[in-house]
Design a protein around this motif. Structure first.
Motif, PDB file in Angstrom:
ATOM      1  N   PRO A   1     104.882  70.764  -9.893  1.00  0.00           N
ATOM      2  CA  PRO A   1     103.627  70.066 -10.239  1.00  0.00           C
ATOM      3  C   PRO A   1     102.550  71.007 -10.801  1.00  0.00           C
ATOM      4  O   PRO A   1     101.820  70.632 -11.724  1.00  0.00           O
ATOM      5  N   SER A   2     102.453  72.224 -10.275  1.00  0.00           N
ATOM      6  CA  SER A   2     101.455  73.170 -10.790  1.00  0.00           C
ATOM      7  C   SER A   2     101.812  73.628 -12.193  1.00  0.00           C
ATOM      8  O   SER A   2     100.948  73.771 -13.060  1.00  0.00           O
ATOM      9  N   ASP A   3     103.102  73.865 -12.427  1.00  0.00           N
ATOM     10  CA  ASP A   3     103.561  74.242 -13.762  1.00  0.00           C
ATOM     11  C   ASP A   3     103.243  73.126 -14.755  1.00  0.00           C
ATOM     12  O   ASP A   3     102.728  73.380 -15.845  1.00  0.00           O
ATOM     13  N   GLU A   4     103.508  71.888 -14.372  1.00  0.00           N
ATOM     14  CA  GLU A   4     103.227  70.751 -15.254  1.00  0.00           C
ATOM     15  C   GLU A   4     101.730  70.602 -15.513  1.00  0.00           C
ATOM     16  O   GLU A   4     101.311  70.263 -16.621  1.00  0.00           O
ATOM     17  N   TYR A   5     100.923  70.855 -14.487  1.00  0.00           N
ATOM     18  CA  TYR A   5      99.463  70.791 -14.642  1.00  0.00           C
ATOM     19  C   TYR A   5      99.001  71.795 -15.708  1.00  0.00           C
ATOM     20  O   TYR A   5      98.236  71.451 -16.614  1.00  0.00           O
ATOM     21  N   ILE A   6      99.473  73.039 -15.599  1.00  0.00           N
ATOM     22  CA  ILE A   6      99.084  74.083 -16.560  1.00  0.00           C
ATOM     23  C   ILE A   6      99.539  73.702 -17.969  1.00  0.00           C
ATOM     24  O   ILE A   6      98.782  73.821 -18.936  1.00  0.00           O
TER      25      ILE A   6
ATOM     26  N   GLU B   1      99.786  72.559  -4.796  1.00  0.00           N
ATOM     27  CA  GLU B   1     100.684  73.386  -3.982  1.00  0.00           C
ATOM     28  C   GLU B   1     100.710  72.897  -2.534  1.00  0.00           C
ATOM     29  O   GLU B   1     101.757  72.891  -1.895  1.00  0.00           O
ATOM     30  N   GLU B   2      99.559  72.460  -2.032  1.00  0.00           N
ATOM     31  CA  GLU B   2      99.508  71.920  -0.671  1.00  0.00           C
ATOM     32  C   GLU B   2     100.340  70.641  -0.587  1.00  0.00           C
ATOM     33  O   GLU B   2     101.102  70.446   0.361  1.00  0.00           O
ATOM     34  N   ASP B   3     100.204  69.787  -1.603  1.00  0.00           N
ATOM     35  CA  ASP B   3     100.974  68.542  -1.639  1.00  0.00           C
ATOM     36  C   ASP B   3     102.471  68.815  -1.748  1.00  0.00           C
ATOM     37  O   ASP B   3     103.285  68.043  -1.234  1.00  0.00           O
TER      38      ASP B   3
END
Length: 194
Positions: free
Chosen positions: A163-168, A44-46
């Protein structure tokens, strides 16, 4: 005398998980590990400042609020999940709101108005954009979450960046589909007063 049922933290989290599994369209609920939290916070920071939805730099205030809470869960949804009331996406420029999403029922209020442009369910205020020079900022605001009678406070939902959604999806082997999504839920345990 206690003002709350001082159940353990684990019992409370399990109760919230069970509650969320009863919500229409919610498929799975899980507690983020410490490693997940660190990875998502970094993602999220990125993502801050990156162009979001092709409209402007992103500011995911929802996830920021979720991560201020004591307990953080992730839940996966299908097409039957009812999103929180709009706006879920707000476009800001030079400190003023210039766009927002709304429900399909609300669109008719803006379709014929000369100051607004309708793009699907997203509304742009043409009058507010005149003369603006700053970069557009796309804000994903925190949304309240009703957890019924459960003894929690400050329950808030956040929609993850891509990116966070893809990580999960990758870590938890969650199917990639436009009809399925992820949300984060943060909450605090009600403090007991003896």
């Amino acid at each position: 005398m206690s003002m709350c049922d001082c159940s353990t933290q684990d019992e409370l989290v399990e109760a919230v998980k069970e509650y969320m599994l009863q919500v229409k369209g919610v498929e799975d609920v899980f507690v983020l590990t410490d490693e997940d939290k660190k990875s998502i916070e970094q993602l999220e920071e990125d993502a801050k400042g990156n162009v979001l939805m092709g409209m402007g730099e992103g500011d995911n205030q929802g996830i920021a609020e979720v991560f201020k809470r004591e307990h953080i869960l992730c839940f996966t949804t299908n097409k039957d999940y009812i999103w929180p009331e709009p706006p879920n996406v707000i476009m800001m420029q030079d400190g003023e709101m210039i766009g927002f999403d709304c429900s399909a029922e609300e669109i008719c209020k803006y379709e014929e108005h000369p100051d607004y442009m309708v793009i699907g369910t997203f509304i742009m205020n043409k009058a507010n954009t005149v003369g603006k020079t700053g970069k557009p900022i796309v804000v994903l605001p925190p949304k309240p979450c009703d957890l019924g009678e459960l003894e929690v406070e400050d329950a808030v939902l956040g929609s993850p960046s891509t990116p966070s959604d893809e990580y999960i999806r990758e870590v938890y082997h969650f199917e990639k589909s436009n009809e399925k999504g992820t949300f984060f839920l943060g909450f605090n345990k009600v403090k007991c007063i003896d």
